[in-house]
Write an enzyme that holds these catalytic residues in place. Structure first.
Site, PDB file in Angstrom:
ATOM      1  N   SER A 139      -5.906  29.651 -40.500  1.00  0.00           N
ATOM      2  CA  SER A 139      -5.045  29.323 -39.361  1.00  0.00           C
ATOM      3  C   SER A 139      -3.617  29.174 -39.877  1.00  0.00           C
ATOM      4  O   SER A 139      -3.399  28.904 -41.071  1.00  0.00           O
ATOM      5  CB  SER A 139      -5.501  28.001 -38.729  1.00  0.00           C
ATOM      6  OG  SER A 139      -4.532  27.475 -37.857  1.00  0.00           O
TER       7      SER A 139
ATOM      8  N   TYR B  77      -8.312  19.181 -39.676  1.00  0.00           N
ATOM      9  CA  TYR B  77      -8.458  20.607 -39.414  1.00  0.00           C
ATOM     10  C   TYR B  77      -7.483  21.401 -40.281  1.00  0.00           C
ATOM     11  O   TYR B  77      -7.865  22.380 -40.934  1.00  0.00           O
ATOM     12  CB  TYR B  77      -8.198  20.885 -37.934  1.00  0.00           C
ATOM     13  CG  TYR B  77      -8.078  22.342 -37.561  1.00  0.00           C
ATOM     14  CD1 TYR B  77      -9.215  23.102 -37.293  1.00  0.00           C
ATOM     15  CD2 TYR B  77      -6.832  22.952 -37.456  1.00  0.00           C
ATOM     16  CE1 TYR B  77      -9.101  24.440 -36.945  1.00  0.00           C
ATOM     17  CE2 TYR B  77      -6.707  24.288 -37.102  1.00  0.00           C
ATOM     18  CZ  TYR B  77      -7.851  25.028 -36.847  1.00  0.00           C
ATOM     19  OH  TYR B  77      -7.724  26.358 -36.496  1.00  0.00           O
TER      20      TYR B  77
END
Length: 255
Positions: A145, A158
């Site tokens: 990401s 995350y």
């Protein structure tokens, strides 16, 4: 021939979390490019739906219904399904996020995100790498990401896991290059998925996203799957240890 082959004809690819969002887009793109697929997900109905879509494209689809944290069982099931076929591509896509601010992260949230996003990806990569080493070739693709590269407003755990995937990609590429195994990652920005669905309904949040995205729009899933096909195909044979950010230019700015 000067143009490398972007096809995946007769290859066998595994995609974790392959029934929704980014994972499904990659699954269908691989099938369209000629690959058979092993789809791993938790929901049997979603698996059968995606299996049907793959078969409509003329390719074989095999399904494994397990939570990604059940990786010992997943490895066993993959062995049964592939029946001695080479394992050409492995995509670590399955993941989760809990958008707690740092001071509110619980130990339960920590364990859940770390296990789902990082621990499982490592041990499944370990398995895939062992199989590919025996064959003398293979491609592993980790879905990271932009949050693994630049700071996000929330979701610190995350972001940590996605950063870890980028570093894992580099290390595995270094270790396994001598076995002709390519390990790369893709770093998406905002695409319409289950993880972003609620956020993309918030007009103010979307506007903040667009202000930091030079292309000034949310990505389309088909614009991400092409990067996966490239990395999985012979066109990506001389690329390893890299992270392709498919982000509309967001990483120019940070967020």
């Amino acid at each position: 021939m000067y143009l490398p082959d972007f096809r995946l004809d007769n290859k066998l690819a595994v995609i974790t979390g392959g029934t929704k969002g980014i994972g499904k887009a990659i699954t269908l793109a691989f099938a369209e490019s000629g690959s058979d697929v092993i789809i791993i997900a938790r929901n049997e109905k979603d698996l059968q739906q995606t299996k049907g879509e793959v078969e409509a494209l003329g390719r074989k689809a095999f399904t494994i219904c397990h939570d990604i944290n059940e990786y010992p069982q997943i490895k066993s099931e993959v062995e049964k399904v592939r029946e001695g076929r080479s394992l050409d591509v492995w995509v670590n896509n399955a993941g989760m996020n809990i958008r707690s601010e740092a001071e509110h992260v619980t130990e339960e949230e920590w364990d859940q995100i770390i296990s789902t996003n990082m621990r499982s990806a490592f041990f499944l990569s370990q398995y895939a790498g062992t199989v590919m080493k025996e064959a003398g070739k293979g491609k592993i693709i980790n879905i990271s990401s932009v949050g693994g590269h630049t700071a996000l407003r929330t979701g610190v755990v995350y972001a940590m896991t996605k950063s870890a995937l980028i570093q894992m990609t580099k290390n595995l590429a270094l270790e396994w290059g001598k076995y002709n195994i390519n390990v790369n990652a893709i770093g998406p920005w905002y695409f319409p998925t289950a993880l972003t669905e609620k956020l993309l309904l918030d007009k103010e949040y979307v506007q903040a996203i667009l202000e930091r995205t030079p292309l000034n729009r949310i990505g389309k899933l088909e614009e991400l799957s092409g990067a996966a096909v490239f990395l999985a195909s012979d066109a990506g044979n001389y690329m390893t240890g890299q992270t392709l950010f498919v982000d509309g230019g967001m990483t120019i700015y940070g967020f």
